[in-house]
Each structure stands twice: as structure tokens, then as C-alpha cells.
Design a protein around this motif. Sequence first.
Motif, PDB file in Angstrom:
ATOM      1  N   ARG A  66      54.746  87.952  53.905  1.00  0.00           N
ATOM      2  CA  ARG A  66      54.500  87.091  52.742  1.00  0.00           C
ATOM      3  C   ARG A  66      54.011  87.976  51.590  1.00  0.00           C
ATOM      4  NH1 ARG A  66      50.667  82.446  54.831  1.00  0.00           N
ATOM      5  NH2 ARG A  66      49.363  84.276  54.775  1.00  0.00           N
ATOM      6  N   LEU A  68      52.994  89.785  48.166  1.00  0.00           N
ATOM      7  CA  LEU A  68      52.556  89.430  46.811  1.00  0.00           C
ATOM      8  C   LEU A  68      53.396  90.144  45.769  1.00  0.00           C
ATOM      9  CD1 LEU A  68      48.694  89.590  47.191  1.00  0.00           C
ATOM     10  CD2 LEU A  68      50.194  87.596  47.285  1.00  0.00           C
ATOM     11  N   ARG A  69      53.826  91.329  46.096  1.00  0.00           N
ATOM     12  CA  ARG A  69      54.688  92.131  45.239  1.00  0.00           C
ATOM     13  C   ARG A  69      55.691  92.851  46.151  1.00  0.00           C
ATOM     14  NH1 ARG A  69      51.870  89.669  42.349  1.00  0.00           N
ATOM     15  NH2 ARG A  69      50.820  90.232  40.430  1.00  0.00           N
ATOM     16  N   HIS A  72      54.726  95.144  49.363  1.00  0.00           N
ATOM     17  CA  HIS A  72      53.401  94.813  49.889  1.00  0.00           C
ATOM     18  C   HIS A  72      53.354  95.181  51.378  1.00  0.00           C
ATOM     19  CE1 HIS A  72      50.248  91.317  50.388  1.00  0.00           C
ATOM     20  NE2 HIS A  72      49.891  92.386  51.073  1.00  0.00           N
ATOM     21  N   HIS A 136      45.540  95.600  52.685  1.00  0.00           N
ATOM     22  CA  HIS A 136      46.755  95.300  51.936  1.00  0.00           C
ATOM     23  C   HIS A 136      46.968  96.394  50.901  1.00  0.00           C
ATOM     24  CE1 HIS A 136      47.044  90.977  53.185  1.00  0.00           C
ATOM     25  NE2 HIS A 136      45.758  91.184  53.420  1.00  0.00           N
ATOM     26  N   VAL A 138      49.253  96.883  47.792  1.00  0.00           N
ATOM     27  CA  VAL A 138      50.144  96.093  46.947  1.00  0.00           C
ATOM     28  C   VAL A 138      50.623  96.960  45.793  1.00  0.00           C
ATOM     29  CG1 VAL A 138      50.387  93.989  45.576  1.00  0.00           C
ATOM     30  CG2 VAL A 138      48.849  94.011  47.569  1.00  0.00           C
ATOM     31  N   LEU A 147      46.334  90.692  39.873  1.00  0.00           N
ATOM     32  CA  LEU A 147      46.197  90.075  41.193  1.00  0.00           C
ATOM     33  C   LEU A 147      44.875  89.309  41.240  1.00  0.00           C
ATOM     34  CD1 LEU A 147      47.409  92.886  43.630  1.00  0.00           C
ATOM     35  CD2 LEU A 147      48.567  90.770  43.032  1.00  0.00           C
ATOM     36  N   TRP A 150      46.474  84.879  45.159  1.00  0.00           N
ATOM     37  CA  TRP A 150      47.429  85.364  46.151  1.00  0.00           C
ATOM     38  C   TRP A 150      48.762  84.641  46.050  1.00  0.00           C
ATOM     39  CZ3 TRP A 150      46.823  89.374  49.648  1.00  0.00           C
ATOM     40  CH2 TRP A 150      45.577  90.020  49.586  1.00  0.00           C
ATOM     41  N   THR A 151      49.143  84.283  44.837  1.00  0.00           N
ATOM     42  CA  THR A 151      50.439  83.666  44.617  1.00  0.00           C
ATOM     43  C   THR A 151      51.481  84.760  44.465  1.00  0.00           C
ATOM     44  OG1 THR A 151      49.369  81.827  43.489  1.00  0.00           O
ATOM     45  CG2 THR A 151      51.738  82.109  43.129  1.00  0.00           C
ATOM     46  N   PRO A 152      52.508  84.760  45.321  1.00  0.00           N
ATOM     47  CA  PRO A 152      53.527  85.808  45.238  1.00  0.00           C
ATOM     48  C   PRO A 152      54.277  85.790  43.907  1.00  0.00           C
ATOM     49  CG  PRO A 152      53.711  84.612  47.303  1.00  0.00           C
ATOM     50  CD  PRO A 152      52.733  83.854  46.444  1.00  0.00           C
ATOM     51  N   ALA A 156      58.900  89.089  44.680  1.00  0.00           N
ATOM     52  CA  ALA A 156      58.241  89.691  45.843  1.00  0.00           C
ATOM     53  C   ALA A 156      59.054  89.543  47.123  1.00  0.00           C
ATOM     54  CB  ALA A 156      56.854  89.084  46.046  1.00  0.00           C
TER      55      ALA A 156
END
Length: 172
Positions: A66, A68-69, A72, A136, A138, A147, A150-152, A156
Motif C-alpha cells: 500500500r 504512499l509514493r 515506498h 518506511h 518513502v 507526508l 497516509w493517503t497514497p 503510488a
Amino acid sequence: MGSLRPGDAGGADRFGPDGPGGTSRLQLGDAGEAQVDCTFCGIVAGRLPARVVYEDDSAVAFLDIRPLRRGHTLVVPRAHVVDLTAEEAGQAVAAVGPVLQQTTRLLIDRLPADGVSLLQANGSAAGQEVLHLHFHLVPRWAGDCPLNNWTPAADASVSLDDLHLQLAPPGS
């Protein structure tokens, strides 16, 4: 060594000695020992698939499912340590350090990224979802959005297979 979910294209699967769905079960034990119900212990042991981009005797770095960028990556110690409050955490952090450094270099060089944010959470209130110490990495680019949640990002979730091929060691 790279690995993918069964049926994915673009790399070799890596599983434990019994193969996918094998009967080997990890023993529950003290901190530092693999835990049967820990997703990251399953990845480290080769029982669960992951897109590994770097590993050594102490830690494993693999693409987050999943992200984020783009790029990741999660870095986890091979030893099971719940979080930074655990007795063994200092030793685990020291063991993970070289893999954090090498994976950061890999992301900057091969993506290429302008920088990398290092994030880590301890406990559910902080956002820790898997109770195995992890970091993580990123990748960041000049001008991308901060950031602060935590919305991708929209880009991403590019093909993880293509990204794995770009980041994994040659021949994996």
C-alpha cells in the motif's frame, strides 16, 4: 533475492522449504524468535511472498503493498521485535541501520528520487498495523506533496512488478 505473489509475472517466487502453503509452522517464542502469526516474520522466513529489493543477514527490505509514493519500501529486522519499546529494540535498530542506508541509496539511484523520508510508528495509536518493528522508506521528489497523512499519491500504485524489476538486485 526477489519474490512475488504466486502467479505474478516478472520475478522468481521465494518460499520456505515446504513451498507455498507448506506445513512448516513457526514456533511462538520469546522476543527475537519468529512468531507464527506475524506477517513480517512470514516474509522474512520465506513463508509469505514479498517483492524484496535488498536483504542481508540482519534485515529485509521489500516494497510496501500500500505505497504512499512510488518505491515506498519497508525495512524489517529478521528477528521479531514488536516495536522500539521492546528490550531487544536497540540491537534490532543497529542491525537494520546498514539496510536502511543501502536501500535509501538504491531508491535515490534507481528511481531516481530526490530524497527519502524515513518513517516509523510504535503502537496502534501511532499507526503501527503490523506488530513487528519496521521502517518506511518513502521516496520523495522536489515539489511533491508533504507526508502529513497516509493517503497514497495518485501515482503510488504503479505496477509493483515493474517497480520490483527496477529496484531488485540483478538476476532476482
